[in-house]
Write a protein that holds these residues in place. Structure first.
Motif, PDB file in Angstrom:
ATOM      1  N   THR A 191      26.502  -1.110 -14.868  1.00  0.00           N
ATOM      2  CA  THR A 191      27.090  -2.071 -15.809  1.00  0.00           C
ATOM      3  C   THR A 191      26.566  -3.475 -15.488  1.00  0.00           C
ATOM      4  N   CYS A 192      26.211  -4.211 -16.543  1.00  0.00           N
ATOM      5  CA  CYS A 192      25.839  -5.615 -16.342  1.00  0.00           C
ATOM      6  C   CYS A 192      26.860  -6.487 -17.052  1.00  0.00           C
ATOM      7  N   GLY A 193      26.762  -7.771 -16.856  1.00  0.00           N
ATOM      8  CA  GLY A 193      27.799  -8.690 -17.333  1.00  0.00           C
ATOM      9  C   GLY A 193      27.884  -8.871 -18.831  1.00  0.00           C
ATOM     10  N   CYS A 194      26.943  -8.343 -19.604  1.00  0.00           N
ATOM     11  CA  CYS A 194      27.036  -8.613 -21.044  1.00  0.00           C
ATOM     12  C   CYS A 194      27.655  -7.489 -21.856  1.00  0.00           C
ATOM     13  N   CYS A 195      28.270  -6.523 -21.185  1.00  0.00           N
ATOM     14  CA  CYS A 195      28.888  -5.429 -21.937  1.00  0.00           C
ATOM     15  C   CYS A 195      29.943  -5.978 -22.902  1.00  0.00           C
ATOM     16  N   LEU A 249      16.237  -5.583 -19.623  1.00  0.00           N
ATOM     17  CA  LEU A 249      16.254  -7.005 -19.968  1.00  0.00           C
ATOM     18  C   LEU A 249      17.239  -7.778 -19.077  1.00  0.00           C
ATOM     19  N   CYS A 250      18.283  -7.112 -18.616  1.00  0.00           N
ATOM     20  CA  CYS A 250      19.343  -7.815 -17.894  1.00  0.00           C
ATOM     21  C   CYS A 250      19.143  -7.836 -16.383  1.00  0.00           C
ATOM     22  N   GLN A 251      18.007  -7.386 -15.909  1.00  0.00           N
ATOM     23  CA  GLN A 251      17.830  -7.328 -14.454  1.00  0.00           C
ATOM     24  C   GLN A 251      17.778  -8.698 -13.788  1.00  0.00           C
TER      25      GLN A 251
HETATM   26 ZN    ZN Z   1      23.364  -7.633 -19.438  1.00  0.00          ZN
END
Ligand code: ZN
Ligand code: SF4
Length: 419
Positions: free
Chosen positions: A284-288, A198-200
């Motif tokens: 890792t993406c920014g919403c961790c 979803l975070c791509q």
């Molecule tokens: Zn994310």
């Protein structure tokens, strides 16, 4: 009768093109959440007759009642009903708020659950944007994207503190209930993990792998949720991953996961270890919700959650860490994870698990105390939480090391973190 909504009636442009857009300080009109105020999003199943489809209500002040630079608390309460709708689907629809709100030109969304963050630009306000439009978008898109299971969506936006507090209390009880659904399961119990991509749109090479013992790093999706999401939408962002051959049981390397990640990241990431932050960790993406980092001088690791805005012993604040690590790369020595994941049995187990944890913000320690203590006891170290330093002990490795020595922290006697 299914309602089809082709156009979304808001004063701003809307679409995936605006998803990656930021609302920077000089463009900001107002914000909600992000550590300044409480901002909670919660979607709950409702009886078909209890809600009115398309009804959007703002309870409390809206954008037109405040001035530039103001902050507001915000509760986004979505209710969904449908003959096919199940409680299991709540987290999936709730998580859509992230990209759907980001689709609005001039409006930015980050975070999830009770740590969401909405920023509204001056340009959007000049065009006539109000908080009600959040509800208009959520109603229209949830209808459109989940037409097989949703018949009615009602949205209430709360901006008075007492109402946001009330909604948050209710939401938190639901989050605990959702998290507990995977609590009895182990990774060994299942042959299939699930992906989340979803975070791509923000982090193009990021692929979350979600297993019973590792929830998504945003904390909003666990294995059960991904499974339900795949049922609803078999071609969607949550695909089954056959674990396949176990290449390294300790670090959690699975042939099937590697193959999936290589394909889903279009070759950018060819492998990762599922139970290690030191060696080839997950992307890792920014919403961790939190980011763990190595503290070599203490032979341990620390983790910092989004809500903690101060300095940390790794030399970076949460926002700096998220900026550096959150682009979708695998960064050895660092990994994004959910808060719940800290107390899941596989959390960095290949590196020694929670016995390596030497620093956490005080509020995070208290938030997870019950589950953490239970897990520490399982690992033969009751009382571990109180051997872990926090900001009241120190903000550098040098400052916290004497505390760890005095308390007899187990990390000091473990094999070197970096071999
Ligand atoms: Zn994310
Ligand atoms: Fe999915 Fe991971 Fe993004 Fe959460 S952080 S929405 S689990 S890709």
């Amino acid at each position: 009768l299914k309602v089809t909504i082709s156009e979304i009636d808001i004063p701003c442009s809307f679409g995936p093109a605006y998803e990656g857009e930021r609302v920077r300080g000089k463009d900001l009109f107002c914000q909600m959440g992000g550590g300044k105020t409480l901002c909670t999003e919660f979607l709950e199943i409702a009886d078909m007759n209890a809600i009115e489809d398309g009804k959007v209500t703002v309870v409390g002040p809206d954008i037109t009642d405040i001035k530039e630079g103001d902050v507001l608390p915000l509760g986004i309460f979505m209710q969904a009903a449908g003959r096919e709708f199940q409680e299991d689907f709540e987290p999936i629809l709730e998580r859509q708020t992230h990209h759907l709100i980001n689709y609005i030109q001039g409006v930015m969304h980050a975070g999830q659950r009770d740590i969401a963050w909405v920023r509204v630009s001056k340009a959007a306000v000049e065009k006539g944007f109000t908080l009600k439009d959040l509800g208009v978008v959520l109603h229209a898109k949830l209808h459109q994207d989940f037409k097989a299971i949703v018949d009615k969506i009602q949205v209430t936006l709360y901006t008075k503190q007492e109402d946001v507090d009330k909604l948050t209390a209710k939401a938190r009880a639901a989050y605990v209930h959702r998290d507990s659904r995977v609590d009895k399961m182990t990774d060994e119990d299942v042959e299939t993990f699930y992906s989340c991509t979803l975070c791509q749109s923000f982090a193009p090479s990021h692929v979350c792998t979600v297993s019973p013992e590792r929830t998504g790093l945003c904390g909003a999706y666990n294995w059960m949720d991904c499974k339900a999401s795949y049922q609803i939408n078999p071609t969607g962002p949550n695909q089954p991953i056959e674990k396949g051959e176990v290449l390294n049981a300790k670090l959690g390397e699975f042939k099937g996961v590697n193959e999936f990640v290589a394909k889903a990241s279009r070759g950018a990431v060819t492998k990762y270890n599922f139970y290690s932050m030191v060696q080839d960790p997950m992307t890792t993406c920014g919403c961790c919700e939190a980011i763990a980092a190595m503290l070599p001088a203490c032979n341990g690791v620390m983790t910092v959650n989004r809500e903690y805005t101060g300095e940390t012993p790794c030399g970076m604040k949460f926002t700096t860490l998220a900026g550096v690590m959150g682009g979708g790369a695998s960064s050895p020595g660092f990994v994004g994870h959910s808060k719940f994941n800290i107390t899941q049995r596989k959390f960095i187990l290949g590196d020694g698990g929670i016995l390596r944890m030497v620093w956490m913000p005080k509020a995070l320690k208290e938030e997870i105390r019950g589950r953490f203590e239970k897990r520490a006891e399982e690992m033969g170290h009751p009382g571990l939480l109180d051997k872990i330093a926090d900001e009241t002990v120190g903000l550098t490795e040098e400052e916290i090391l004497p505390f760890l020595q005095e308390k007899g922290h187990p990390a000091l006697d473990m094999e070197p973190l970096v071999g």
